[in-house]
Design a protein around this motif. Structure first.
Motif, PDB file in Angstrom:
ATOM      1  N   THR A   1       0.705  -1.284  -0.078  1.00  0.00           N
ATOM      2  CA  THR A   1       0.136  -0.030   0.013  1.00  0.00           C
ATOM      3  C   THR A   1       1.012   1.150  -0.220  1.00  0.00           C
ATOM      4  O   THR A   1       1.671   1.141   0.747  1.00  0.00           O
TER       5      THR A   1
ATOM      6  N   GLY B   1      -5.006   8.168  -3.384  1.00  0.00           N
ATOM      7  CA  GLY B   1      -6.261   7.130  -3.421  1.00  0.00           C
ATOM      8  C   GLY B   1      -7.227   8.137  -4.348  1.00  0.00           C
ATOM      9  O   GLY B   1      -8.153   7.308  -5.021  1.00  0.00           O
TER      10      GLY B   1
ATOM     11  N   GLY C   1      -8.586   4.463  -5.461  1.00  0.00           N
ATOM     12  CA  GLY C   1      -8.213   3.560  -4.177  1.00  0.00           C
ATOM     13  C   GLY C   1      -7.275   2.507  -4.513  1.00  0.00           C
ATOM     14  O   GLY C   1      -6.952   1.682  -3.556  1.00  0.00           O
ATOM     15  N   LEU C   2      -6.701   2.212  -5.704  1.00  0.00           N
ATOM     16  CA  LEU C   2      -5.850   1.316  -5.949  1.00  0.00           C
ATOM     17  C   LEU C   2      -4.630   1.144  -5.224  1.00  0.00           C
ATOM     18  O   LEU C   2      -3.917   0.236  -5.396  1.00  0.00           O
TER      19      LEU C   2
ATOM     20  N   PHE D   1      -4.407   1.148  -2.146  1.00  0.00           N
ATOM     21  CA  PHE D   1      -4.664   0.245  -1.031  1.00  0.00           C
ATOM     22  C   PHE D   1      -4.585  -1.332  -1.528  1.00  0.00           C
ATOM     23  O   PHE D   1      -5.700  -1.966  -1.614  1.00  0.00           O
ATOM     24  N   GLN D   2      -3.371  -1.629  -2.242  1.00  0.00           N
ATOM     25  CA  GLN D   2      -3.610  -2.966  -2.741  1.00  0.00           C
ATOM     26  C   GLN D   2      -3.467  -4.052  -1.518  1.00  0.00           C
ATOM     27  O   GLN D   2      -4.189  -5.105  -1.951  1.00  0.00           O
TER      28      GLN D   2
ATOM     29  N   GLU E   1      -5.463  -3.936   0.860  1.00  0.00           N
ATOM     30  CA  GLU E   1      -6.748  -4.155   1.389  1.00  0.00           C
ATOM     31  C   GLU E   1      -7.552  -4.559   0.358  1.00  0.00           C
ATOM     32  O   GLU E   1      -8.440  -5.530   0.389  1.00  0.00           O
ATOM     33  N   HIS E   2      -7.180  -4.301  -1.016  1.00  0.00           N
ATOM     34  CA  HIS E   2      -7.668  -4.751  -2.173  1.00  0.00           C
ATOM     35  C   HIS E   2      -7.880  -6.201  -2.140  1.00  0.00           C
ATOM     36  O   HIS E   2      -8.761  -6.977  -2.650  1.00  0.00           O
TER      37      HIS E   2
ATOM     38  N   SER F   1     -15.904  -1.914  -1.732  1.00  0.00           N
ATOM     39  CA  SER F   1     -15.901  -0.637  -2.460  1.00  0.00           C
ATOM     40  C   SER F   1     -14.440   0.143  -1.788  1.00  0.00           C
ATOM     41  O   SER F   1     -14.008  -0.047  -0.631  1.00  0.00           O
ATOM     42  N   SER F   2     -13.231   0.598  -2.783  1.00  0.00           N
ATOM     43  CA  SER F   2     -12.321   0.995  -2.514  1.00  0.00           C
ATOM     44  C   SER F   2     -12.412   2.489  -1.510  1.00  0.00           C
ATOM     45  O   SER F   2     -11.502   2.520  -0.935  1.00  0.00           O
TER      46      SER F   2
ATOM     47  N   TYR G   1     -11.314   1.445   1.936  1.00  0.00           N
ATOM     48  CA  TYR G   1     -10.004   0.968   2.166  1.00  0.00           C
ATOM     49  C   TYR G   1      -9.131   1.904   3.085  1.00  0.00           C
ATOM     50  O   TYR G   1      -8.425   1.349   4.051  1.00  0.00           O
TER      51      TYR G   1
END
Length: 104
Positions: A21, A28, A33-34, A36-37, A39-40, A47-48, A51
């Motif tokens: 992350t 974000g 929001g990507l 936060f890898q 959490e993804h 939903s991102s 995160y």
């Protein structure tokens, strides 16, 4: 879990330790929001937008269980880490048996 080389692999640990992350609010917004890898990978259907709110709890759980959570405040730090990893993977530095050196 999966079994690799006779050892069971923890799904949670593998998802966290193979992701990272970076950044915060601005990253974000730019990436949707990507950034936060971790959490993804743990919650791909969430939903991102959530995160940033769950990240502190994820980090706390990782610390409690000795799981390495990679967080980089700046994207360039994450990029440097990726280049270092790709170099290590490409040269076989961390391999037990290195076919590039003729060790099979």
């Amino acid at each position: 879990g999966c079994v690799t080389g006779g050892e069971q692999v923890c799904w949670f640990k593998s998802q966290v330790e193979t992701s990272s992350t970076y950044g915060g609010f601005i990253s974000g917004c730019v990436t949707g929001g990507l950034n936060f890898q971790v959490e993804h990978h743990l919650f791909p259907r969430m939903s991102s937008a959530w995160y940033p709110y769950i990240a502190p709890k994820v980090r706390e759980i990782c610390k409690k269980h000795g799981v390495r959570y990679a967080y980089y405040p700046w994207i360039w730090q994450n990029w440097f880490s990726m280049v270092k990893y790709v170099n290590a993977a490409g040269t076989g530095i961390n391999w037990k048996e290195n076919p590039l050196k003729g060790n099979m």
